[in-house]
Design an enzyme around this catalytic site. Structure first.
Site, PDB file in Angstrom:
ATOM      1  N   HIS A  90      15.996 -36.087  21.280  1.00  0.00           N
ATOM      2  CA  HIS A  90      16.781 -37.143  21.928  1.00  0.00           C
ATOM      3  C   HIS A  90      15.814 -37.994  22.743  1.00  0.00           C
ATOM      4  O   HIS A  90      15.183 -37.465  23.671  1.00  0.00           O
ATOM      5  CB  HIS A  90      17.840 -36.529  22.845  1.00  0.00           C
ATOM      6  CG  HIS A  90      18.779 -35.591  22.126  1.00  0.00           C
ATOM      7  ND1 HIS A  90      19.999 -35.998  21.635  1.00  0.00           N
ATOM      8  CD2 HIS A  90      18.657 -34.278  21.799  1.00  0.00           C
ATOM      9  CE1 HIS A  90      20.594 -34.958  21.047  1.00  0.00           C
ATOM     10  NE2 HIS A  90      19.800 -33.913  21.128  1.00  0.00           N
ATOM     11  N   HIS A 137      14.682 -33.178  15.648  1.00  0.00           N
ATOM     12  CA  HIS A 137      15.736 -33.010  16.653  1.00  0.00           C
ATOM     13  C   HIS A 137      15.140 -33.363  18.006  1.00  0.00           C
ATOM     14  O   HIS A 137      14.573 -32.516  18.691  1.00  0.00           O
ATOM     15  CB  HIS A 137      16.277 -31.578  16.607  1.00  0.00           C
ATOM     16  CG  HIS A 137      17.457 -31.343  17.493  1.00  0.00           C
ATOM     17  ND1 HIS A 137      18.407 -30.368  17.238  1.00  0.00           N
ATOM     18  CD2 HIS A 137      17.864 -31.946  18.642  1.00  0.00           C
ATOM     19  CE1 HIS A 137      19.336 -30.393  18.179  1.00  0.00           C
ATOM     20  NE2 HIS A 137      19.015 -31.334  19.056  1.00  0.00           N
ATOM     21  N   HIS A 180      25.223 -31.992  15.702  1.00  0.00           N
ATOM     22  CA  HIS A 180      24.999 -30.759  16.448  1.00  0.00           C
ATOM     23  C   HIS A 180      26.198 -29.847  16.169  1.00  0.00           C
ATOM     24  O   HIS A 180      27.349 -30.291  16.256  1.00  0.00           O
ATOM     25  CB  HIS A 180      24.963 -31.025  17.956  1.00  0.00           C
ATOM     26  CG  HIS A 180      23.702 -31.655  18.458  1.00  0.00           C
ATOM     27  ND1 HIS A 180      23.162 -32.792  17.932  1.00  0.00           N
ATOM     28  CD2 HIS A 180      22.868 -31.288  19.478  1.00  0.00           C
ATOM     29  CE1 HIS A 180      22.055 -33.101  18.598  1.00  0.00           C
ATOM     30  NE2 HIS A 180      21.856 -32.214  19.544  1.00  0.00           N
ATOM     31  N   ASP A 221      14.211 -31.078  21.080  1.00  0.00           N
ATOM     32  CA  ASP A 221      15.483 -31.446  21.721  1.00  0.00           C
ATOM     33  C   ASP A 221      15.270 -32.456  22.845  1.00  0.00           C
ATOM     34  O   ASP A 221      15.360 -33.662  22.614  1.00  0.00           O
ATOM     35  CB  ASP A 221      16.214 -30.191  22.214  1.00  0.00           C
ATOM     36  CG  ASP A 221      17.731 -30.321  22.167  1.00  0.00           C
ATOM     37  OD1 ASP A 221      18.217 -31.362  21.712  1.00  0.00           O
ATOM     38  OD2 ASP A 221      18.427 -29.373  22.575  1.00  0.00           O
ATOM     39  N   ASP A 222      15.037 -31.962  24.066  1.00  0.00           N
ATOM     40  CA  ASP A 222      14.845 -32.836  25.236  1.00  0.00           C
ATOM     41  C   ASP A 222      13.597 -32.364  25.979  1.00  0.00           C
ATOM     42  O   ASP A 222      13.685 -31.692  27.010  1.00  0.00           O
ATOM     43  CB  ASP A 222      16.071 -32.757  26.150  1.00  0.00           C
ATOM     44  CG  ASP A 222      17.339 -33.171  25.424  1.00  0.00           C
ATOM     45  OD1 ASP A 222      17.574 -34.380  25.279  1.00  0.00           O
ATOM     46  OD2 ASP A 222      18.080 -32.275  24.969  1.00  0.00           O
ATOM     47  N   GLU A 250      25.626 -24.693  18.618  1.00  0.00           N
ATOM     48  CA  GLU A 250      24.706 -24.508  19.753  1.00  0.00           C
ATOM     49  C   GLU A 250      25.466 -23.659  20.764  1.00  0.00           C
ATOM     50  O   GLU A 250      25.183 -22.477  20.929  1.00  0.00           O
ATOM     51  CB  GLU A 250      24.288 -25.864  20.350  1.00  0.00           C
ATOM     52  CG  GLU A 250      23.335 -25.749  21.543  1.00  0.00           C
ATOM     53  CD  GLU A 250      23.038 -27.087  22.242  1.00  0.00           C
ATOM     54  OE1 GLU A 250      23.812 -28.051  22.062  1.00  0.00           O
ATOM     55  OE2 GLU A 250      22.033 -27.148  22.988  1.00  0.00           O
TER      56      GLU A 250
END
Ligand code: HPA
Ligand code: ZN
Length: 330
Positions: free
Chosen positions: A11, A9, A189, A270-271, A192
């Site tokens: 990005h 996961h 997703h 994630d980021d 969340e």
């Protein structure tokens, strides 16, 4: 060396560190509304998912050429390798680029310059997952899938990201059916910020094989039971959850309860440029804040490879799993 792990996961646009953002802005003559990297870092205070997304999309303005996307991916791979990542399934957001006049081919070819040789350069096997922006229309998602057909040898699957609440999975039924018909793997997703019902819908309507985040399943015991029974992997992102205020503090993160319930949890970043850490940093953070022991950490690492889309290369999966079992945490 940190425990070997897969990142499921991630990005790629969320790996844009302030230093690289400014370097690319200078290279492309793009003006950023921040004085310097410190000023930009000061903007990394998020109230929720949307406040993060606003900055995430704004900074993408610096990504214009194949070289930019290649540099972005190479920088990520270098950091990931140092944190024990051996395999990465990487999200990208084509519509966020095509909407700015950057061609899909520029994005895919640029990323591929780095990903196509990632094993040799960084010791990481990689796959690409193309995400649809759920706050854009279903028609736009379908157009994006059609535009991606020339590049499908480089794309393993499709995902669904961006603002969740008000954009339920069922909105994308048709494009997921089309993706399945093209032989693409499906993730989304869900849960969340959105309700547990979105997780159920992603499974039943979109046919997803993994749920990204999925945190809010814990509000629905019957759903937890189903996820356990069907061995549906959840790609959790603990540092992201704290920064986007889906959990109060890391110490309150439901990860231990989720593992105790028998859920197939993985830990991801994630980021990472925005949320304070890469995959290994997320492992370290949960280890410290939640007091996870060696067997829980090994389980998380094992789960990451179990949940990977490596069906085309089971030998590789077995090799990675053997590395996890042999790893000495002391
Ligand atoms: N959630 C939804 N969309 C996103 C995220 C996220 O955490 N990161 C990048 N796009
Ligand atoms: Zn995400």
């Amino acid at each position: 060396m940190p425990v070997p792990k897969a990142e499921l996961h991630l990005h790629i646009e969320g790996t844009l560190e302030p230093e690289l953002a400014f370097a690319l802005a200078a290279r492309n003559g793009v003006e950023l509304p921040y004085a310097d990297t410190d000023a930009l870092r000061h903007a990394y205070r998020f109230e929720d998912l949307q406040s993060f997304l606003n900055l995430y999309y704004e900074l993408m303005a610096v990504l214009r050429t194949e070289a930019d996307f290649a540099d972005l991916a190479d920088a990520y791979l270098a950091r990931a390798a140092a944190q024990g990542v051996r395999h990465a399934e990487i999200f990208f957001d084509p519509q966020a680029h095509t909407a700015r006049g950057v061609a899909l081919g520029t994005v895919v070819e640029g990323l591929w310059r780095a990903l196509g040789r990632s094993e040799e350069t960084h010791g990481i096997s990689t796959q690409l997952i193309m995400c649809f922006l759920r706050d854009e229309s279903a028609e736009s998602a379908l157009e994006t899938l059609r535009a991606a057909e020339p590049y499908l040898d480089r794309i393993v699957g499709v995902g669904l990201d961006s603002a969740e609440v008000g954009h339920p999975p069922a909105k994308f039924r048709e494009v997921y059916e089309a993706a399945a018909a093209l032989g693409l793997r499906r993730v989304a997703h869900a849960g969340e910020e959105g309700p547990p019902a979105y997780i159920t819908e992603a499974l039943d309507v979109l046919g997803v094989e993994r749920v990204d985040h999925g945190l809010r399943c814990m509000e629905d015991p019957a759903l937890v039971e189903r996820l356990v029974r069907e061995r549906v992997p959840l790609t959790l992102c603990p540092l992201s959850n704290v920064r986007l205020r889906t959990v109060g503090t890391l110490a309150e993160h439901p990860l231990p309860a989720m593992l105790d319930a028998g859920l197939l949890c993985t830990v991801n970043s994630d980021d990472p440029a925005y949320f304070g850490g890469y995959a290994g940093d997320n492992f370290d953070a949960v280890r410290e804040a939640l007091g996870l022991g060696e067997e829980r950490l090994r389980e998380l690492a094992r789960n990451s490879f179990v949940a990977s889309f490596l069906e085309h290369d089971e030998e590789r999966r077995a090799r990675y799993l053997a590395e996890v079992e042999a790893y000495d945490f002391r």
